[in-house]
Design a protein around this motif. Structure first.
Motif, PDB file in Angstrom:
ATOM      1  N   TYR A   1       0.843  -1.204   0.000  1.00  0.00           N
ATOM      2  CA  TYR A   1       0.000   0.000   0.000  1.00  0.00           C
ATOM      3  C   TYR A   1       0.875   1.249   0.000  1.00  0.00           C
ATOM      4  N   THR A   2       0.608   2.127  -0.950  1.00  0.00           N
ATOM      5  CA  THR A   2       1.390   3.350  -1.123  1.00  0.00           C
ATOM      6  C   THR A   2       0.499   4.555  -0.840  1.00  0.00           C
ATOM      7  N   THR A   3       1.093   5.568  -0.280  1.00  0.00           N
ATOM      8  CA  THR A   3       0.380   6.767   0.130  1.00  0.00           C
ATOM      9  C   THR A   3      -0.591   7.265  -0.942  1.00  0.00           C
ATOM     10  N   LEU A   4      -1.850   7.446  -0.551  1.00  0.00           N
ATOM     11  CA  LEU A   4      -2.851   8.043  -1.423  1.00  0.00           C
ATOM     12  C   LEU A   4      -3.224   9.413  -0.881  1.00  0.00           C
ATOM     13  N   LYS A   5      -3.197  10.416  -1.751  1.00  0.00           N
ATOM     14  CA  LYS A   5      -3.514  11.777  -1.347  1.00  0.00           C
ATOM     15  C   LYS A   5      -4.820  12.222  -1.981  1.00  0.00           C
TER      16      LYS A   5
ATOM     17  N   ALA B   1      -5.821  11.710  -5.759  1.00  0.00           N
ATOM     18  CA  ALA B   1      -4.919  12.320  -6.727  1.00  0.00           C
ATOM     19  C   ALA B   1      -4.073  11.251  -7.400  1.00  0.00           C
ATOM     20  N   PRO B   2      -3.718  11.454  -8.683  1.00  0.00           N
ATOM     21  CA  PRO B   2      -2.814  10.503  -9.349  1.00  0.00           C
ATOM     22  C   PRO B   2      -1.456  10.478  -8.653  1.00  0.00           C
ATOM     23  N   PHE B   3      -0.751   9.393  -8.823  1.00  0.00           N
ATOM     24  CA  PHE B   3       0.603   9.294  -8.284  1.00  0.00           C
ATOM     25  C   PHE B   3       1.501  10.360  -8.916  1.00  0.00           C
ATOM     26  N   GLU B   4       2.292  10.998  -8.090  1.00  0.00           N
ATOM     27  CA  GLU B   4       3.357  11.865  -8.568  1.00  0.00           C
ATOM     28  C   GLU B   4       4.683  11.142  -8.368  1.00  0.00           C
ATOM     29  N   ALA B   5       5.779  11.850  -8.618  1.00  0.00           N
ATOM     30  CA  ALA B   5       7.097  11.212  -8.576  1.00  0.00           C
ATOM     31  C   ALA B   5       7.361  10.541  -7.233  1.00  0.00           C
ATOM     32  N   ASN B   6       6.985  11.210  -6.137  1.00  0.00           N
ATOM     33  CA  ASN B   6       7.257  10.657  -4.808  1.00  0.00           C
ATOM     34  C   ASN B   6       6.508   9.349  -4.575  1.00  0.00           C
ATOM     35  N   GLU B   7       5.220   9.320  -4.991  1.00  0.00           N
ATOM     36  CA  GLU B   7       4.436   8.107  -4.785  1.00  0.00           C
ATOM     37  C   GLU B   7       4.927   6.972  -5.689  1.00  0.00           C
ATOM     38  N   ILE B   8       5.322   7.312  -6.911  1.00  0.00           N
ATOM     39  CA  ILE B   8       5.859   6.276  -7.798  1.00  0.00           C
ATOM     40  C   ILE B   8       7.122   5.675  -7.196  1.00  0.00           C
ATOM     41  N   GLN B   9       7.996   6.542  -6.664  1.00  0.00           N
ATOM     42  CA  GLN B   9       9.220   6.053  -6.030  1.00  0.00           C
ATOM     43  C   GLN B   9       8.899   5.185  -4.819  1.00  0.00           C
ATOM     44  N   GLU B  10       7.916   5.609  -4.004  1.00  0.00           N
ATOM     45  CA  GLU B  10       7.531   4.834  -2.814  1.00  0.00           C
ATOM     46  C   GLU B  10       7.005   3.466  -3.214  1.00  0.00           C
TER      47      GLU B  10
ATOM     48  N   ALA C   1       2.114   5.277 -15.263  1.00  0.00           N
ATOM     49  CA  ALA C   1       2.525   4.982 -13.886  1.00  0.00           C
ATOM     50  C   ALA C   1       1.818   5.854 -12.858  1.00  0.00           C
ATOM     51  N   LYS C   2       1.101   6.889 -13.283  1.00  0.00           N
ATOM     52  CA  LYS C   2       0.381   7.740 -12.332  1.00  0.00           C
ATOM     53  C   LYS C   2      -0.807   7.016 -11.707  1.00  0.00           C
ATOM     54  N   ASN C   3      -1.221   5.908 -12.328  1.00  0.00           N
ATOM     55  CA  ASN C   3      -2.346   5.119 -11.816  1.00  0.00           C
ATOM     56  C   ASN C   3      -1.805   3.887 -11.090  1.00  0.00           C
ATOM     57  N   PRO C   4      -2.213   3.636  -9.836  1.00  0.00           N
ATOM     58  CA  PRO C   4      -1.653   2.514  -9.074  1.00  0.00           C
ATOM     59  C   PRO C   4      -1.789   1.155  -9.754  1.00  0.00           C
ATOM     60  N   VAL C   5      -2.953   0.880 -10.370  1.00  0.00           N
ATOM     61  CA  VAL C   5      -3.120  -0.416 -11.029  1.00  0.00           C
ATOM     62  C   VAL C   5      -2.202  -0.525 -12.240  1.00  0.00           C
ATOM     63  N   MET C   6      -2.080   0.561 -13.024  1.00  0.00           N
ATOM     64  CA  MET C   6      -1.207   0.520 -14.174  1.00  0.00           C
ATOM     65  C   MET C   6       0.254   0.413 -13.755  1.00  0.00           C
ATOM     66  N   LEU C   7       0.616   1.070 -12.655  1.00  0.00           N
ATOM     67  CA  LEU C   7       1.987   0.964 -12.163  1.00  0.00           C
ATOM     68  C   LEU C   7       2.269  -0.465 -11.717  1.00  0.00           C
ATOM     69  N   THR C   8       1.311  -1.086 -11.052  1.00  0.00           N
ATOM     70  CA  THR C   8       1.461  -2.497 -10.686  1.00  0.00           C
ATOM     71  C   THR C   8       1.642  -3.353 -11.929  1.00  0.00           C
ATOM     72  N   CYS C   9       0.842  -3.050 -12.943  1.00  0.00           N
ATOM     73  CA  CYS C   9       0.941  -3.790 -14.209  1.00  0.00           C
ATOM     74  C   CYS C   9       2.339  -3.670 -14.802  1.00  0.00           C
TER      75      CYS C   9
END
Length: 931
Positions: A404-408, A597-606, A649-657
């Motif tokens: 689980y990654t930070t959601l804002k 909010a969509p993932f930004e650089a910090n959330e993608i890195q996390e 990658a801004k979308n959690p499911v797509m980033l997981t994919c």
């Protein structure tokens, strides 16, 4: 009718325990209380002792207990006026002699492996020793003093109905007392693995499957269990919560299935209680825990007091169990006495904890919470396998907190709230009793609700949190000084099915959903228990997927249900999730609305940090090194360095994919077409089981998405990124009819509509953007899938892909599809791309003009630029012709040539040359004047 059987239930005497001040102070008061009970209720038929008679299992401690037992029987018979009750004990963990462990390597081995991964391997060895070495197994040595006392003091009084088991301490007893109904008593030794001197054994102890059948005497039918088909009680020392998960399942399925015993009597917890558990409306299981009698009044620290007392009970022939619970208290003047347990409603006829129909007086939430935890505490990564070249297989399931990654939140304008600029979703929970969380498909809405449910359930189940605080404090920032809310996680998509049944549209419909949850009960008392908890505000109601209630009329009814729930459960926190779709009515009901909010650089890195840590089993906060560090660096580079991948990658499911594809392939595929192919393959595969339940297949989805995508590509500036549901359904109707062999076109239309509804809800590829409108979740998916559909049309020059593609070669609205097309085409081999280039090259006008040559040069340059990553090289004749074309196209940079060619074609041709207008080359510049 036979009279009820009466008993005195005591436990945890701890004879020989040092510092037993209360023993001597309350001995006489205990006798006075028992004589009063005998006078009011009649003498007990049974004295049931559920373990821990001794303190260290020493012989002298049983001799001391004999003297106390003589006194106790005197009080219960009131100086001979009544017959003595039958004494029936089972051993506890203090009744085993731990000194024997030091001399037995086998016991030491078993003790060290208890609760570890090695334990399942040791258990069969121990079982073999128990059943093959009767009387000489290591367990008999542990309980030797208890067994000698039992054989000397207890067994001679039990009569012919007594049947000892080969397992030490286990037995059964067939009772047929004068004036009473027949009863079977079964005693099981639950303490045999609790022999280590130190350690936490909660949730680790075991029962063996053979203990119950071996405790029972043979039956004429050949099945010993036939002996407990009527009236039966079971005695153990430990409550079921002390058993391992496997043994709890064994207990509920094989030892104490619903209705087998009227009750299980136990001790060990040192506090009195009675609870009734039921699953799926069965007859349930009643557990009665006696408090400690005199022993261990101060445990571990002087600050922890232990309530002491006893349980008086009765069982009548209908199966009703009644209790008279007593605890020690101080009278005025400081003297000790015994009084009614204040937690129970006092009544001369006792407290009815269970009648013959299995009525719930105290609902045990443990099984239901555990089943909730099983459904929410893990994230399943479908389609992940062995990474190429790693020799390391990734797990498909991970604890939710690991990934689980930070959601804002963000405001309606799509920017972070100024007042909540860094506000996390969990930070909203304490401040808003009514919270609406909106988000695009795959944004993490459901995962967030599962995180909340998991952390609250873990705290309620008493699962220790690693940092010593609480799960809800650590992961949700919630107050841990108050009792946690009970999480009630429900899928609103199931509500639509329930609303097909007759009934009022009120809050009871939500309780109908609860009844379908695993380990729930449809009993009226179960529903009443939940209603009480909801009205008191003890529940956090988590309702997932309002947008999944697709029918407008049904959605109107859902809002009526919400209104009723909010009116009657006004103290209950309520969280609802939805796509941004017709949620205005919830705002009018007082919901705080927030959008993920969509993932930004910090959330993608996390997320990438968490992903690699989970894959390689790193501890929290541990920096990756070696192979893990290499994997993280490659993954970060693969995602960040390409603009189109960063957008996904801004979308959690797509980033997981993307992470799954990278792991499976060892890298992200070269070429955008292959990246999108891998992404859609994973998204389709991840919903395979749900798709089958809905009556569709992955094969059909893989064919239907491209078909729909091409239908949504428009002409010129009229690009149709959105279609009405009727138009979208029509686009795939022929494919549905063919795939599912439907000759009736109307049937095919209906099935096509159902397919669209399913994919909009679950696929992450399609979404419903408004009333009756369908679009692809990301425009890139539509553009790529349209290119795939073009390829499938075939190569015929009049009916295949060429007529459509030719019209849109320089159409800005089709640019992405045109550039992705060769990447799809090359899967059929280089010659397929050769054919495309020859046709494009042949599109130069006859006779050729500079304008037509410049236009084709630009198109050819765009197509060839996308093919480098696929290793494609054009055949010599095409390569030579293209270079000659570029040379001729240089004329567009002359004043005369430029006047003949439209600006857009000049720009395209310049891009094809690879370096723009050659006149601007540094060597051709003339510097005049000073810099």
């Amino acid at each position: 009718m036979s009279k009820p059987l009466r008993w005195l239930h005591i436990s945890d005497i701890h004879m020989g325990c040092p510092g037993k001040e209360l023993w001597w102070q309350t001995n006489q008061e205990f006798g006075d209380t028992l004589r009063e009970m005998v006078a009011r209720q009649g003498a007990p038929d049974l004295l049931l002792i559920t373990g821990d008679i001794a303190w260290s299992g020493a012989k002298a401690e049983y001799d001391s207990f004999d003297r106390f037992l003589d006194q106790l029987l005197t009080w219960l018979t009131d100086n001979g006026k009544h017959s003595k009750p039958l004494v029936i004990p089972v051993p506890g963990n203090h009744d085993l002699d731990r000194r024997q462990v030091d001399h037995n390597p086998l016991l030491q081995l078993f003790g060290k492996s208890l609760g570890t991964e090695a334990w399942p391997l040791q258990l069969p060895i121990l079982e073999q020793l128990v059943w093959q070495e009767t009387g000489t197994s290591p367990l008999h040595v542990l309980f030797q003093n208890y067994l000698e006392w039992f054989d000397r003091r207890i067994a001679p009084c039990l009569g012919k109905g007594y049947h000892p088991s080969p397992f030490p301490g286990d037995f059964s007893l067939q009772l047929d007392l004068p004036g009473k109904f027949p009863l079977t008593l079964v005693g099981l030794n639950s303490a045999w693995m609790h022999y280590q001197k130190e350690g936490n054994f909660l949730g680790k102890l075991e029962l063996l499957a053979g203990q119950l059948p071996n405790a029972l005497a043979n039956h004429a039918s050949g099945n010993p269990l036939e002996r407990i088909k009527e009236n039966a009680l079971m005695l153990m020392h430990h409550p079921v919560s002390w058993f391992s998960r496997a043994t709890r399942q064994l207990h509920d399925e094989k030892i104490y299935p619903s209705g087998r015993f009227h009750a299980c009597l136990c001790g060990h917890a040192h506090t009195g209680d009675a609870e009734f558990r039921r699953h799926f409306g069965d007859r349930g299981r009643c557990t009665i825990m006696a408090p400690s009698l005199f022993g261990l009044e101060g445990y571990q620290t002087a600050h922890e007091s232990r309530s002491m007392g006893f349980m008086w009970g009765s069982l009548d022939q209908t199966g009703e169990v009644r209790l008279w619970p007593y605890l020690q208290t101080r009278r005025g003047g400081g003297n000790w006495a015994f009084a009614w347990d204040p937690r129970a409603k006092e009544h001369e006829k006792g407290v009815s904890v269970c009648d013959g129909d299995g009525r719930i007086e105290h609902a045990d939430m443990t099984p239901w919470l555990q089943s909730l935890l099983d459904r929410t505490q893990h994230i399943k990564i479908s389609g992940i396998g062995t990474g190429k070249g790693r020799g390391k297989e990734a797990k498909p399931v991970y604890p939710i907190e690991d990934l689980y990654t930070t959601l804002k939140s963000r405001d309606e304008r799509g920017t972070m709230d100024r007042g909540h600029e860094s506000l996390l979703l969990q930070q909203l929970l304490p401040h808003h009793a009514r919270l609406l969380i909106e988000g695009a498909p795959g944004s993490g809405k459901t995962t967030f609700l599962k995180l909340v449910a998991t952390m609250l359930a873990r705290d309620l189940l008493g699962i220790p949190c690693p940092d010593g605080t609480s799960w809800r404090k650590r992961h949700l920032g919630l107050d841990n000084t108050q009792k946690p809310k009970i999480p009630l996680f429900l899928k609103l998509s199931e509500l639509e099915k329930k609303l097909a049944e007759k009934g009022r549209d009120d809050r009871s419909r939500l309780l109908d959903l609860l009844g379908d949850a695993p380990n729930a009960s449809d009993a009226s008392a179960w529903r009443k228990h939940w209603e009480t908890e909801l009205q008191a505000g003890n529940v956090m109601l988590l309702l997932d997927g309002l947008d999944e209630v697709a029918n407008p009329k049904t959605r109107d009814r859902v809002f009526l249900i919400f209104q009723d729930a909010l009116r009657h459960w006004e103290k209950c926190p309520l969280v609802v999730t939805s796509r941004p779709f017709e949620t205005e009515r919830l705002r009018l009901l007082g919901f705080k609305d927030t959008t993920i909010a969509p993932f930004e650089a910090n959330e993608i890195q996390e997320f990438l940090d968490r992903w690699v840590a989970a894959l390689y089993g790193l501890l929290p906060g541990q920096k990756p090194d070696g192979e893990a560090k290499t994997q993280l660096d490659k993954l970060l580079q693969a995602i960040v360095e390409r603009v189109e991948i960063r957008r996904m990658a801004k979308n959690p499911v797509m980033l997981t994919c993307l992470c799954v594809v990278h792991w499976n392939e060892g890298k992200l595929p070269e070429g955008r077409a292959r990246v999108y192919q891998a992404a859609t393959n994973w998204l389709i595969g991840a919903r395979e089981d749900l798709r089958k339940e809905a009556g569709f297949t992955n094969v059909f989805a893989d064919r239907a998405f491209p078909c729909l995508a091409l239908a949504m590509m428009g002409e010129g500036k009229q690009k149709r990124a959105i279609l009405g549901s009727e138009q979208a359904g029509e686009a795939v109707t022929d494919l549905v009819a063919r795939q599912y062999k439907l000759s009736n076109r109307e049937d095919a239309r209906i099935k096509a509509k159902k397919w669209l509804e399913f994919e909009c809800l679950w696929s992450g590829i399609l979404e419903e953007s408004g009333q009756g409108q369908v679009r692809f979740w990301h425009l890139t998916f539509q553009e790529y899938l349209a290119a795939r559909q073009l390829v499938w049309l075939g190569t015929d020059e009049k009916t295949g892909w060429w007529p459509i593609l030719r019209r849109h070669l320089d159409d800005p609205q089709w640019r992405e599809t045109v550039e992705l097309f060769p990447g799809c085409l090359i899967e059929g081999g280089d010659t397929s791309v050769d054919l495309l280039l020859r046709r494009v090259f042949g599109d130069i006008s006859h006779p050729p003009t500079l304008a037509s040559e410049a236009k084709v040069a630009g198109i050819m340059g765009r197509l060839l630029a996308t093919m480098g990553v696929y290793g494609y090289q054009p055949p010599p004749d095409i390569a030579t012709s293209f270079q000659q074309l570029l040379t001729r196209a240089m004329a567009i940079f002359d004043r005369e040539g430029a006047a003949k060619v439209p600006v857009k074609d000049r720009i395209a041709a310049a891009e094809a040359l690879g370096h723009g207008d050659p006149r601007l080359h540094a060597l051709n510049l003339i510097c005049t004047g000073s810099a």
